[in-house]
Structures are given as C-alpha cells and as structure tokens.
Design an enzyme around this catalytic site. Structure first.
Site, PDB file in Angstrom:
ATOM      1  CB  SER A   1     102.058 -53.681  34.212  1.00 23.50           C
ATOM      2  OG  SER A   1     102.937 -53.621  35.307  1.00 23.50           O
TER       3      SER A   1
ATOM      4  NE  ARG B   1     104.132 -58.761  32.764  1.00 25.44           N
ATOM      5  CZ  ARG B   1     104.345 -57.814  33.653  1.00 25.44           C
ATOM      6  NH1 ARG B   1     104.086 -58.051  34.942  1.00 25.44           N
ATOM      7  NH2 ARG B   1     104.824 -56.652  33.301  1.00 25.44           N
TER       8      ARG B   1
ATOM      9  CG  ASN C   1     100.548 -64.269  30.226  1.00 24.24           C
ATOM     10  OD1 ASN C   1     100.988 -64.826  29.250  1.00 24.24           O
ATOM     11  ND2 ASN C   1     100.956 -63.079  30.624  1.00 24.24           N
TER      12      ASN C   1
END
Lengths: 156, 282
Positions: B210, B214, B218
């Site tokens: 994660s 992440r 992004n």
C-alpha cells in the site's frame, strides 16, 4: 510500470542518503536544538535567579541604609556629647593654666621682691657706715658696729 | 515548442506513450512486469541528483552550524527536522536514533521527487531529446520520464526498505518467537491458527504494497492528467481551457505532492512504532 533493476539502485541511493542525513543533518541539528533549548532554559533560570538576587540585594541595601542612619544618629549624638565634654575640658584646662601662670608670676614677683630686699640689705650696711662716717667726720669701723648694723638690716 | 507539440496534435496516443516510457540503459523496454535486466537511467539519475541536492544542502548547513545565529538554509532545515522529530516523538516515542533520519529522508526526498511534477511535462523530455538530437539520435526514440515517483521502482525501493525495517523492529522487540506468535495467534486466538497466519501475512504484506502503490498511483495519475491537459494544445481555441485546467490541477497538485510525501513518512513511523510494540497477550 515495471519493476526493474532500478529498484536496487534506488535502494542503494536511499540507504546511503539515510546514513548521510543521519550523520550530517539529523544529529547535528537535533544536538543544536537540544543545546539551544537547554541554553534558553538556563538563561531563563539565571534571569529569575538574578531577579531574586536583586530583590534580596535591594532588601539588604534598605537594611543597610536604615542601620547606617541609626549609626549616624548615634555618632552625631556621641559627637555632640564629646563636643560638650571637650569644651568643658578645654575650659578646665584653661583655668588650670591660668592658675598656673598666675602662681608662677606670683612666685617670680616674690622672688624679685626678696632679691630686691637682699640687695637692699647688702647695700644698707654700706650706706649706714658711709652715712655715719660722713656725719661723724671720721672713719667708722663696720666690724665694731656689727650688731648695730645687723639690727638695721633686720628691720628692712 | 510547436515542433515538440506537433506529434501531440497529430497522434495523442503516441504523445502520451512517449512520455510514459523510461530511458533505459540497454535501450530495450522491460518485457515483463518484473524484469531485472532493465535499468531506468532517467529515474535513477533524477532521484540521485535530487538526493545529492538534499545531501549537499545538509552538508553545507552542518559545516557551519551555529546555535546562536541560525541563518537561511539552517533555519529551513531546522524547521523540517523539528517538524519531523515532533511527528516521531508523537507517534513513536521510544524511537531509536535511526527512525528520525529515516523519516526526514523519506519526507524530503519524496517531496523533491514529487515536486519534479511541477516542471512542465515537456520540459525535460524536450531538453533531453534536443541534446540527443545534437548527438545524432532520433528524438522520437529518446525517452525521458522526469518524475521518479511515477515509477514503481522508486516507490517500492522505499517501501521495501521500510518493510525490511518493520520485520527487523518486530524481531528486535518481540523476539523471533514473539514475532512468529503474532502470525499464529493474531487476531483470532489459537483456535483459528490457519486463518490467523493468512490474515497476519496479508496485513503485513499490505503495508509495503500500500505504501508503494499509494505514492505511485497518486503521482502517476497526477502526471497523466498533466499530459492529458497538455494534449489540449491541439487548437488555439482550446488554450483557455488548457490554461484553466492546468492551473487548477497544478494548484491541486501542490497539495498532493507534500501530502503524499508526508503520508509516506507518517505511515513509515506508524508501522515502525507498531512493530516496536511488545508482545500482545490474547
């Protein structure tokens, strides 16, 4: 969007960067911050202490001034007393001195009178002999009239 | 600029694909999702240069550090160090001496790499393409991806090191037996041991995955949107829309860039803090 050998390169860069940042940036700055914090705390404590000390010093100064005033008043009163005493002493001394001078003068006068009397006595016999020889017209021997002369001298 | 925009107008797909491709050492593209025969020079160089800038600034400051009269860069770095240290102290009070440097390195380095997104999407690729064409290469086959965090390698390099540290801190604080016990008896107690093993493994593996995805997601999405906005240059009439959208997305991205760096740092501290807790009794 692939995982490649770059991963290993990035891992190495990352690890080295962490080590470098720890040695060169993190520890010096954390130490500096700690040091500054401590110094500020110390400074504040010192200023508080200084203020307390100043208060104490002021109190002490007040006490000292008060004490000094008391002492000064005491000294003044003592001085006054001493002053009066000295005046009295001076007066006494002066009187004594005057007495002494007077006595000395008196003694001198007496001495002078006595000396005058003595010289008068020594001259009287000569005068009496000389006077008598003039009156009688002849030599009068002083030794033959010794007692009469002595009487005369005694009368002076 | 019009020349470099020319392919964008003629073929948007090619333009975007060109921008999403890395410069590789061998010139070949990775054939699989995981292909260790390929090395992305652009990602590596940009991140290395950014790391060097940070390291150089740190070195310059520490060389003449002054506790009484902090100036310029020292003030900035002191602020950052204090900020990161505050986070570490709040989340992970028993942190050892490596957590702070790790956290600030992640924060600043990721921030720098993310901030490459603020450069115009065509700037570095055109520059590199132009330099390459001077040396006789075809600029259409020279690729350059300027944001290192839009690359899985970078984000997973960070995440993997954090993952390694999570395991290290777990074993250090719980002992190897204690760490294994967490897998066996957590979260459902000893009667559901197989379920526990699966659950805890997923929980642990999800942390680096994660973390890496992440940041990658992004930044990749942000970069892609900039590319799409750049495509609006197909007509003079679309210019106002391009400017408006570019400005809006740029402003939004100014929030995303430090936020992602901060989240990565914060989660790292949180994970390491969790890893450093003693054995829980169930």
């Amino acid at each position: 969007m692939n995982v490649t050998a770059t991963l290993i390169g990035q891992l190495i860069v990352f690890s080295v960067l962490i080590w470098f940042v720890k040695a060169v940036l993190w520890e010096p700055i954390i130490n500096t911050l700690e040091d500054r914090k401590k110094r500020i705390a110390d400074g504040l404590a010192a200023s508080e202490k200084g203020m307390k000390e100043q208060e104490l010093a002021e109190q002490r100064a007040k006490d000292l001034i008060k004490q000094a005033k008391v002492e000064a008043a005491e000294i003044v009163s003592q001085a006054k007393a001493r002053d009066a005493q000295m005046v009295q002493e001076a007066k006494d001394k002066a009187v004594e001195e005057a007495d002494r001078v007077k006595a000395g003068a008196q003694a001198e006068i007496d001495q002078e009178v006595n000396r005058a009397k003595d010289s008068l006595r020594s001259k009287v016999s000569e005068l009496a002999v000389a006077g008598a020889s003039k009156i009688l017209g002849k030599e009068v021997d002083a030794s033959t009239h010794k007692s009469a002369l002595k009487d005369l001298i005694e009368q002076i | 600029m019009s020349e470099s925009n020319a392919p964008a107008i003629s073929s948007p797909v090619e333009y975007i694909q060109h921008h999403l491709q890395n410069m590789t050492l061998s010139g070949e593209r990775p054939s699989d999702l995981v292909d260790f025969s390929v090395f992305f020079i652009d990602t590596f160089l940009v991140s290395l240069i950014l790391a060097s800038i940070f390291a150089f600034a740190a070195w310059r400051v520490s060389k003449n550090i002054d506790a009484d009269k902090p100036t310029g860069m020292q003030n900035i770095l002191e602020t950052v160090v204090e900020f990161v240290n505050q986070q570490v102290q709040d989340i992970f009070p028993t942190a050892d001496k490596w957590v702070g440097p790790l956290a600030i390195t992640i924060f600043v380095w990721v921030l720098f790499m993310n901030a490459m997104d603020f450069l115009p999407v065509d700037l570095l690729p055109s520059l590199v393409g132009g330099i390459a064409s001077v040396f006789g290469y075809d600029p259409r086959h020279v690729y350059f991806k300027s944001v290192p965090t839009t690359n899985l390698d970078t984000t997973f390099a960070l995440a993997l090191l954090v993952f390694g540290l999570i395991i290290f801190y777990n074993i250090k604080n719980k002992g190897l037996v204690g760490y294994i016990k967490v897998f066996l008896f957590h979260p459902f107690g000893k009667w559901l041991m197989p379920v526990n093993i699966i659950m805890t493994t997923i929980e642990e593996v999800a942390k680096p995955v994660s973390l890496g995805l992440r940041l990658f997601g992004n930044m990749f999405a942000g970069e892609l949107l900039f590319l799409l906005i750049a495509l609006l240059a197909f007509s003079v009439w679309a210019m106002p829309a391009q400017v408006a959208l570019g400005t809006l997305w740029g402003i939004f991205h100014m929030l995303v860039v430090p936020l992602q760096a901060f989240i990565f740092m914060l989660l790292t501290i949180v994970y390491l803090g969790l890893a450093s807790q003693g054995v829980e009794e169930h």
